[in-house]
Design a protein around this motif. Structure first.
Motif, PDB file in Angstrom:
ATOM      1  N   CYS A   1       0.837  -1.198   0.000  1.00 30.30           N
ATOM      2  CA  CYS A   1       0.000   0.000   0.000  1.00 30.30           C
ATOM      3  C   CYS A   1       0.878   1.256   0.000  1.00 30.30           C
TER       4      CYS A   1
ATOM      5  N   HIS B   1       0.309   3.908   1.376  1.00 32.37           N
ATOM      6  CA  HIS B   1       0.181   4.624   2.642  1.00 32.37           C
ATOM      7  C   HIS B   1       1.276   4.240   3.620  1.00 32.37           C
ATOM      8  N   GLN B   2       1.263   2.955   4.055  1.00 33.48           N
ATOM      9  CA  GLN B   2       2.257   2.551   5.058  1.00 33.48           C
ATOM     10  C   GLN B   2       2.765   1.131   4.820  1.00 33.48           C
TER      11      GLN B   2
ATOM     12  N   VAL C   1       1.720  -1.758   3.882  1.00 34.34           N
ATOM     13  CA  VAL C   1       1.025  -3.005   4.217  1.00 34.34           C
ATOM     14  C   VAL C   1       0.735  -3.768   2.924  1.00 34.34           C
TER      15      VAL C   1
ATOM     16  N   CYS D   1      -7.336  -1.621   1.214  1.00 31.47           N
ATOM     17  CA  CYS D   1      -6.251  -2.013   2.111  1.00 31.47           C
ATOM     18  C   CYS D   1      -6.834  -2.340   3.486  1.00 31.47           C
TER      19      CYS D   1
ATOM     20  N   MET E   1      -5.488  -2.159   6.383  1.00 35.42           N
ATOM     21  CA  MET E   1      -4.990  -1.455   7.558  1.00 35.42           C
ATOM     22  C   MET E   1      -5.801  -0.194   7.894  1.00 35.42           C
ATOM     23  N   HIS E   2      -5.883   0.735   6.960  1.00 38.33           N
ATOM     24  CA  HIS E   2      -6.629   1.974   7.219  1.00 38.33           C
ATOM     25  C   HIS E   2      -7.708   2.203   6.167  1.00 38.33           C
ATOM     26  N   LEU E   3      -7.985   1.146   5.412  1.00 40.60           N
ATOM     27  CA  LEU E   3      -9.104   1.119   4.472  1.00 40.60           C
ATOM     28  C   LEU E   3      -8.986   2.113   3.314  1.00 40.60           C
ATOM     29  N   TRP E   4      -7.772   2.482   2.972  1.00 44.70           N
ATOM     30  CA  TRP E   4      -7.618   3.234   1.723  1.00 44.70           C
ATOM     31  C   TRP E   4      -8.115   2.342   0.587  1.00 44.70           C
TER      32      TRP E   4
HETATM   33  S1  FES Z   1      -1.391   1.081   5.113  1.00 44.18           S
HETATM   34 FE1  FES Z   1      -2.907   0.853   3.594  1.00 44.18          FE
HETATM   35  S2  FES Z   1      -4.371   2.297   4.134  1.00 44.18           S
HETATM   36 FE2  FES Z   1      -2.829   2.623   5.595  1.00 44.18          FE
END
Ligand code: FES
Length: 111
Positions: free
Chosen positions: A44, A46-47, A49, A63, A65-68
């Motif tokens: 991802c 974002h971070q 994952v 995703c 983890m934070h649903l992006w």
């Molecule tokens: S790591 Fe994928 S939305 Fe935060």
């Protein structure tokens, strides 16, 4: 462009996503409706994952983890919209899927 064989449609059914290593580079293949295959980055933006641990509903990859959410067909951000994921060129030859892993690079969100 150099297209390398990754797998066949027997290895990646419609609605499935799987990670493959191609020429030393990990790519996530997503088989969407209509025989469309997207090849994108494994993590991802974002971070970092693993996207394969997320969910796929229609074209929308979420995703865990934070649903992006990403549109797996266009490799653009769905929510939020200001992000994107890599879009490696693909080629379908009969039942075989080929990817050019040098055709793009992973994207990462700016802090
Ligand atoms: S790591 Fe994928 S939305 Fe935060």
């Amino acid at each position: 462009m150099t297209f390398l064989r990754v797998c066949s449609f027997d290895d990646l059914w419609e609605g499935e996503m799987k990670v493959f290593t191609v020429d030393g580079i990990e790519v996530l293949l997503v088989h969407l409706k209509g025989g469309h295959v997207t090849a994108t980055q494994v993590v991802c933006p974002h971070q970092n994952v693993e996207l394969v641990e997320g969910t796929l509903e229609g074209d929308i990859l979420t995703c865990r983890m934070h649903l992006w959410q990403f549109n797996a067909r266009t490799c653009t951000g769905h929510n939020p919209t200001h992000t994107q994921i890599a879009s490696y060129p693909t080629q379908i030859q009969g039942d075989e899927i080929f990817v050019d892993v040098n055709g793009d690079v992973p994207k990462f969100a700016t802090p």
